[in-house]
Every structure is written in structure tokens, then in C-alpha cells.
Design an enzyme around this catalytic site. Structure first.
Site, PDB file in Angstrom:
ATOM      1  N   ALA A 272       1.328  14.132 -22.766  1.00  0.00           N
ATOM      2  CA  ALA A 272       1.040  12.764 -23.219  1.00  0.00           C
ATOM      3  C   ALA A 272       2.057  12.255 -24.244  1.00  0.00           C
ATOM      4  O   ALA A 272       2.471  11.100 -24.200  1.00  0.00           O
ATOM      5  CB  ALA A 272      -0.373  12.696 -23.801  1.00  0.00           C
TER       6      ALA A 272
ATOM      7  N   HIS B 252     -19.341  13.494 -27.314  1.00  0.00           N
ATOM      8  CA  HIS B 252     -19.048  12.532 -28.378  1.00  0.00           C
ATOM      9  C   HIS B 252     -18.902  11.106 -27.880  1.00  0.00           C
ATOM     10  O   HIS B 252     -19.072  10.163 -28.641  1.00  0.00           O
ATOM     11  CB  HIS B 252     -17.802  12.969 -29.165  1.00  0.00           C
ATOM     12  CG  HIS B 252     -16.579  13.127 -28.331  1.00  0.00           C
ATOM     13  ND1 HIS B 252     -16.462  14.110 -27.388  1.00  0.00           N
ATOM     14  CD2 HIS B 252     -15.432  12.415 -28.276  1.00  0.00           C
ATOM     15  CE1 HIS B 252     -15.275  14.000 -26.794  1.00  0.00           C
ATOM     16  NE2 HIS B 252     -14.640  12.974 -27.318  1.00  0.00           N
TER      17      HIS B 252
ATOM     18  N   PHE C  15      -6.794  19.562 -25.176  1.00  0.00           N
ATOM     19  CA  PHE C  15      -7.370  18.250 -25.458  1.00  0.00           C
ATOM     20  C   PHE C  15      -8.752  18.212 -24.799  1.00  0.00           C
ATOM     21  O   PHE C  15      -9.007  18.964 -23.866  1.00  0.00           O
ATOM     22  CB  PHE C  15      -6.448  17.161 -24.894  1.00  0.00           C
ATOM     23  CG  PHE C  15      -6.998  15.782 -25.069  1.00  0.00           C
ATOM     24  CD1 PHE C  15      -7.130  15.231 -26.334  1.00  0.00           C
ATOM     25  CD2 PHE C  15      -7.406  15.030 -23.975  1.00  0.00           C
ATOM     26  CE1 PHE C  15      -7.653  13.959 -26.498  1.00  0.00           C
ATOM     27  CE2 PHE C  15      -7.927  13.763 -24.139  1.00  0.00           C
ATOM     28  CZ  PHE C  15      -8.049  13.225 -25.392  1.00  0.00           C
ATOM     29  N   ASP C  16      -9.643  17.329 -25.265  1.00  0.00           N
ATOM     30  CA  ASP C  16     -11.045  17.423 -24.807  1.00  0.00           C
ATOM     31  C   ASP C  16     -11.229  17.251 -23.298  1.00  0.00           C
ATOM     32  O   ASP C  16     -11.993  17.984 -22.682  1.00  0.00           O
ATOM     33  CB  ASP C  16     -11.997  16.519 -25.618  1.00  0.00           C
ATOM     34  CG  ASP C  16     -11.545  15.086 -25.727  1.00  0.00           C
ATOM     35  OD1 ASP C  16     -10.472  14.758 -25.195  1.00  0.00           O
ATOM     36  OD2 ASP C  16     -12.259  14.276 -26.338  1.00  0.00           O
TER      37      ASP C  16
ATOM     38  N   ASP D 292       1.029  19.618 -20.910  1.00  0.00           N
ATOM     39  CA  ASP D 292       0.157  18.450 -21.069  1.00  0.00           C
ATOM     40  C   ASP D 292       0.985  17.474 -21.896  1.00  0.00           C
ATOM     41  O   ASP D 292       1.110  17.606 -23.110  1.00  0.00           O
ATOM     42  CB  ASP D 292      -1.143  18.864 -21.770  1.00  0.00           C
ATOM     43  CG  ASP D 292      -2.116  17.699 -21.888  1.00  0.00           C
ATOM     44  OD1 ASP D 292      -1.737  16.565 -21.551  1.00  0.00           O
ATOM     45  OD2 ASP D 292      -3.257  17.937 -22.330  1.00  0.00           O
TER      46      ASP D 292
ATOM     47  N   TYR E 204       0.835  -1.204   0.000  1.00  0.00           N
ATOM     48  CA  TYR E 204       0.000   0.000   0.000  1.00  0.00           C
ATOM     49  C   TYR E 204       0.870   1.255   0.000  1.00  0.00           C
ATOM     50  O   TYR E 204       0.624   2.198  -0.747  1.00  0.00           O
ATOM     51  CB  TYR E 204      -0.921   0.003   1.225  1.00  0.00           C
ATOM     52  CG  TYR E 204      -1.941   1.117   1.183  1.00  0.00           C
ATOM     53  CD1 TYR E 204      -3.211   0.886   0.655  1.00  0.00           C
ATOM     54  CD2 TYR E 204      -1.645   2.399   1.650  1.00  0.00           C
ATOM     55  CE1 TYR E 204      -4.148   1.900   0.592  1.00  0.00           C
ATOM     56  CE2 TYR E 204      -2.570   3.419   1.589  1.00  0.00           C
ATOM     57  CZ  TYR E 204      -3.824   3.170   1.059  1.00  0.00           C
ATOM     58  OH  TYR E 204      -4.747   4.179   0.997  1.00  0.00           O
TER      59      TYR E 204
ATOM     60  N   LYS F  45      -0.051   6.933 -23.538  1.00  0.00           N
ATOM     61  CA  LYS F  45       0.429   7.234 -24.885  1.00  0.00           C
ATOM     62  C   LYS F  45       1.908   6.833 -24.990  1.00  0.00           C
ATOM     63  O   LYS F  45       2.220   5.669 -25.119  1.00  0.00           O
ATOM     64  CB  LYS F  45       0.261   8.715 -25.207  1.00  0.00           C
ATOM     65  CG  LYS F  45      -1.137   9.349 -25.323  1.00  0.00           C
ATOM     66  CD  LYS F  45      -2.280   8.779 -24.661  1.00  0.00           C
ATOM     67  CE  LYS F  45      -3.599   9.488 -24.873  1.00  0.00           C
ATOM     68  NZ  LYS F  45      -3.872  10.634 -24.055  1.00  0.00           N
TER      69      LYS F  45
HETATM   70  C1  LIG Z   1      -5.094  11.382 -23.666  1.00  0.00           C
HETATM   71  C2  LIG Z   1      -4.843  12.765 -23.347  1.00  0.00           C
HETATM   72  C3  LIG Z   1      -5.291  13.320 -22.140  1.00  0.00           C
HETATM   73  C4  LIG Z   1      -6.152  12.569 -21.160  1.00  0.00           C
HETATM   74  O1  LIG Z   1      -5.551  11.406 -20.695  1.00  0.00           O
HETATM   75  P1  LIG Z   1      -6.345  10.091 -20.322  1.00  0.00           P
HETATM   76  O2  LIG Z   1      -5.260   9.153 -19.923  1.00  0.00           O
HETATM   77  O3  LIG Z   1      -7.109   9.644 -21.520  1.00  0.00           O
HETATM   78  O4  LIG Z   1      -7.253  10.409 -19.187  1.00  0.00           O
HETATM   79  C5  LIG Z   1      -4.966  14.638 -21.883  1.00  0.00           C
HETATM   80  N1  LIG Z   1      -4.259  15.373 -22.765  1.00  0.00           N
HETATM   81  C6  LIG Z   1      -3.823  14.870 -23.918  1.00  0.00           C
HETATM   82  C7  LIG Z   1      -3.045  15.725 -24.861  1.00  0.00           C
HETATM   83  C8  LIG Z   1      -4.106  13.559 -24.268  1.00  0.00           C
HETATM   84  O5  LIG Z   1      -3.699  13.077 -25.441  1.00  0.00           O
END
Ligand SMILES: *Cc1c(COP(=O)(O)O)cnc(C)c1O
Length: 462
Positions: A218, A453, A125-126, A216, A73, A259
Site C-alpha cells: 500500500a 471495530h 494489516f487487519d 503488501d 469491457y 494510499k
Molecule cells: C489499506 C490496506 C490494505 C487493504 O486495502 P483496502 O484498499 O482498504 O481494501 C491492506 N494492507 C495494508 C497495509 C493497507 O494499508
């Protein structure tokens, strides 16, 4: 002529069988799914390009790590292994695992954004956009103009428009801008990279107005590869050193590790400065929302696979093969005169659906129309990155018009072969032949209030 395919730097040890439905069966399935591909069953899709997120194939080393993951844990060995990898690669003092990217956003964003404030990004990103809205703040996109012209082949089309950033800050007042977010690569603009110079200039503007800068992150490794490929100044710099420099310009990062870190689940928050007072609140939010700080919503085995994947994602031959897949698919579309966000970006090919269906207006969702056709034609599942995804104005409820109508063919990492890419290209070429006979797009018959979506229901307009 299609370019040469960069051969895989791995061989296949485990296979996952696929089945192919007939066109009639697919037409029935997509109608039952109310023309929303998120409602399809995965087993009914032949090539699944819905996302490159969490759909990666892990290596034998990562699978070995799954067995040796420490499930304690608190203070698990796998946690410390992840911290070490994170600190080594990004050179940040504080690393917080979370279960995925949006969890990082949920933990971090409310610490910077309050009701009535604004957040500015090269492009949100969304889920990031949704989290800004959930804080009661408003997201402002500030990408360079050339990103909005899919036919224009320019390097680093993911860049922030730095002059516009500064004028937005002046317009709204620096005290009302809670955060600047640099998305690398710029997902919504087509996986387009951000240059080192742009990173540096954006950071300078943030510093001038004392606004914190969040990456951000990813697709940090793919972005670094583009810098190495396209910026002569970095052609002899290692991917890791490029990454360290990119991150040196920001104060923190939120990351979906699903990613470039090549795992199926995971995320991270990083804070550069050990003395940043926000760390204490990150820990507090993490314990409340995700779990104790040494696991952050992940199993010990996930932390272990993540620590290994962080390094595998930096391998230069792997990155060349990875971006090479996009370049190969894009070159087949070039041969067929099919437009896409060019030059091709890092994690997929973003087909310009508006160019394919010039007669279908944005509020009939041309990109979603192509999504449905690709499924019917070849069992390919992909998604809309256009007005359908963008949704309605939160203040007026009116349908927004997106800057582009892309159908995104996201390519999972280490999953599909050259022959699969040929199936995708052939399907698009076939659809192009009858695109003119598809007179109308789709209308929404039901939608949820946010991130529609994923759940909305549609019907074809007769
Ligand atoms: C995928 C993504 C996110 C969100 O991440 P999740 O792991 O799907 O929750 C945020 N910003 C960008 C640029 C992404 O490609």
C-alpha cells in the site's frame, strides 16, 4: 520548537466546505453512534483522519484522466496504460487491477494458504489478517522488538525480525508456512518503514526455505522515500530505482492503490515472473470475484486515474511535503510531551494512548477512549489501532492484548493544511490536561464475529 512546515507543492483549485458542530452536538452524535466513529456521518466531522485510504485529493491531470478513461469491457486503452505504468515502476511481468487492497488479498491469498497452515508477516494489516483467517490459516506477526517501544527513536522500526522469522519457520515447519508477507510501510506498527537490507535478508530466508514472499505494498512510495532519507547508501538513488530494487526481492505484491497511488478507489496484484503458474489462477479468481481481467472491478476511468497516480506518487518534492506534514505534527506533540510511535512514520501520527491514559487497562480500550475524546474535543475523527481493533483470539474467544494502544491520526494526501494540523495538535494538548480525570474506558455491548471495530457498539464504563 515545532519544525518548519514543508510548503505544499500545489495550490487549491476546488474546495469542499466543512461545518463545525458544537461540543454538545458532538457529544450527542457520538453517543448515537454507540461510540463507534465508523457509524458517524462524515458531515458531522470537522477533520476526518479516520484513514488515508481513498481519501486522497486527485490532481487536475487525474481528473482529466477520468474524462478520457476507456470504458470498454475488454482490452481498454486505460488498462494497457495501467499495465505499462505498473511494469515500468515495479518491473513485474504480470499486473492485475482489482477494486481495492482486500480484493487483491481475496484473489491471491487462497492460492497460497490452506487450512492448518501459517502466514508470517512483519505485521499483518487487519484485512490481510482477516483473509489469512478466512483461508483457515493462522497469521503470525514478526516485527522487530523496537517497534514495540514507541519512545525508542530508531530508523526502520517496521522491519521483520529476521532471526525470529527463521526460528518460526523451523518451529512450525517450512512446509506449513504458505506465505511470508512484507508490509511496506508497516501500517499497524505506525507507518514505520522497512529497510532495503531487511527486505534483502527476509527474501534470503524465504528463498532458503522455498516460501513465496508477497509485498503488501500500500505505501511503497513512502517507504522508498524513507530509504532515501535515512539510508546513506541510497541518498543519490531515485525513488523509482529504490522501488524497483525493493520489489526485485519479492515474488508478488498485493496493493491497495487507495494510499500511495493517490486515487479514491483501486488496487493491484503484481507477479514478478511471467512463468509463475499462479498467474492462471489469479486470472480465474479475478474473473469470479472482481470482473474480467482487463478491468478487475474498476471502471475504465479508475484505471486511467490509477495509471497517472502511480507516477505522481513518486514525485520527490511531493513525498518530502507529505512526510513533512507528519514531521511537523509530531514536532508539535514533542513540544507538548505527548508520546507517539517515534520517529513518526509515513501516513499518520500514532499517538501512544496508553501513555496518555496509563490507568486505563487494555481491555477498556485506552486508544478508543482517546478516539472518542478527540471527536468530542474538536470534531476530529480517527481510529483505534490497539486491543479494540485486534479483537478476540479465534480459538479461545478471549480478548487479545495488543502490543501497543495507538490512536491513529491518518493524514489524507493533499487534503489538509498546516492550520488543520495545528487544530489537531491543540486538541491533543487540551485532552492531555484532563486525561487523568477520565477514570475508565469503554466496554463492548455488541460485536460481529470478524473485523469487529468497523461495526461494534460500545458504552462508557461508569
Ligand atoms: C489499506 C490496506 C490494505 C487493504 O486495502 P483496502 O484498499 O482498504 O481494501 C491492506 N494492507 C495494508 C497495509 C493497507 O494499508
Amino acid at each position: 520548537m515545532a519544525i518548519k512546515y514543508v510548503p505544499e507543492p500545489f495550490r487549491i483549485k476546488v474546495v469542499e466546505p466543512l461545518r463545525v458542530l458544537t461540543r454538545e452536538e458532538r457529544e450527542k452524535k457520538i453517543a448515537e453512534a454507540r461510540y463507534n466513529v465508523f457509524s458517524l456521518h462524515a458531515e458531522d466531522c470537522y477533520i476526518d483522519l479516520l484513514t488515508d485510504s481513498g481519501t486522497n485529493a486527485m490532481s487536475q491531470n487525474q481528473w482529466s484522466g477520468i474524462m478520457s478513461g476507456d470504458e470498454s469491457y475488454a482490452g481498454a486503452t486505460s488498462y494497457f496504460k495501467l499495465l505499462e505504468a505498473g511494469k515500468d515502476i515495479f518491473n513485474y511481468s504480470y499486473i492485475q487491477p482489482v477494486h481495492q487492497g482486500r480484493a487483491a488479498e481475496k484473489v491471491l491469498l487462497p492460492l497460497f494458504l490452506k487450512k492448518g497452515q501459517y502466514a508470517i508477516s512483519n505485521m499483518f494489516f487487519d484485512t490481510t489478517r482477516a483473509h489469512v483467517l478466512l483461508c483457515g490459516a493462522r497469521p503470525l506477526d514478526c516485527v522487530v522488538e523496537e517497534a514495540k517501544n514507541p519512545a525508542k527513536r530508531a530508523p526502520f522500526k517496521g522491519n521483520m525480525d529476521v532471526a525470529k522469522l527463521e526460528s518460526l519457520i523451523k518451529q512450525y515447519g517450512p512446509e506449513n508456512i504458505g506465505l511470508v508477507v512484507m508490509t511496506i510501510t508497516n501500517n499497524s506498527a505506525g507507518g514505520q518503514p522497512v529497510s532495503m537490507k531487511n527486505m534483502r535478508e527476509t527474501a534470503a530466508v524465504c528463498k532458503k526455505y522455498s516460501i513465496p514472499l508477497d509485498i503488501d505494498a500500500a505505501r511503497y512510495a513512502e517507504n522508498a522515500y524513507f530509504i532515501k532519507r535515512d539510508d546513506p547508501e541510497y541518498k543519490n538513488t531515485s525513488i523509482k530505482d529504490i522501488i524497483r530494487e525493493i520489489f526485485s526481492y519479492a515474488d508478488m505484491f498485493t496493493m491497495s492503490a487507495k494510499k500511495d497511488t493517490i486515487v479514491n478507489m483501486g488496487g493491484m496484484i503484481g507477479i514478478k515472473d511471467a512463468n509463475n503458474p499462479v498467474i492462471i489462477n489469479v486470472k480465474g479468481n479475478c474473473i469470479n470475484y472482481e470482473g474480467f481481467i482487463s478491468y478487475g472491478g474498476l471502471a475504465g476511468r479508475d484505471l486511467e486515474a490509477l495509471a497517472i497516480g502511480l507516477y505522481e506518487g513518486l514525485d520527490e518534492y511531493y513525498l518530502r511535503y507529505r512526510i513533512g506534514q507528519m514531521e511537523y505534527l509530531a514536532s508539535r506533540l514533542d513540544d507538548a510531551g505527548i508520546a507517539y510511535q517515534s520517529p513518526v512514520g509515513g501516513h499518520g501520527v500514532f499517538v501512544d494512548a496508553q501513555a496518555l491514559f496509563p490507568h486505563i487497562p487494555y481491555n477498556e480500550f485506552p486508544a478508543q477512549t482517546l478516539v472518542v475524546e478527540l471527536y468530542k474535543e474538536a470534531g476530529i475523527r480517527c481510529c483505534d489501532i490497539g486491543s479494540y481493533m485486534l479483537g478476540n483470539d479465534p480459538d479461545t474467544g478471549k480478548q487479545l492484548k495488543a502490543d501497543f494502544e495507538f490512536t491513529r491520526l491518518a493524514i489524507p494526501r493533499r487534503v489538509y493544511t498546516q492550520a488543520h494540523l495545528d487544530v489537531i495538535a491543540d486538541a491533543l494538548i487540551e485532552i492531555k490536561k484532563y486525561a487523568g480525570s477520565i477514570k475508565h474506558g469503554y466496554r463492548i455491548t455488541w460485536e460481529p464475529p470478524i473485523l469487529r471495530h468497523f461495526q461494534a457498539q460500545l458504552e462508557p464504563i461508569k
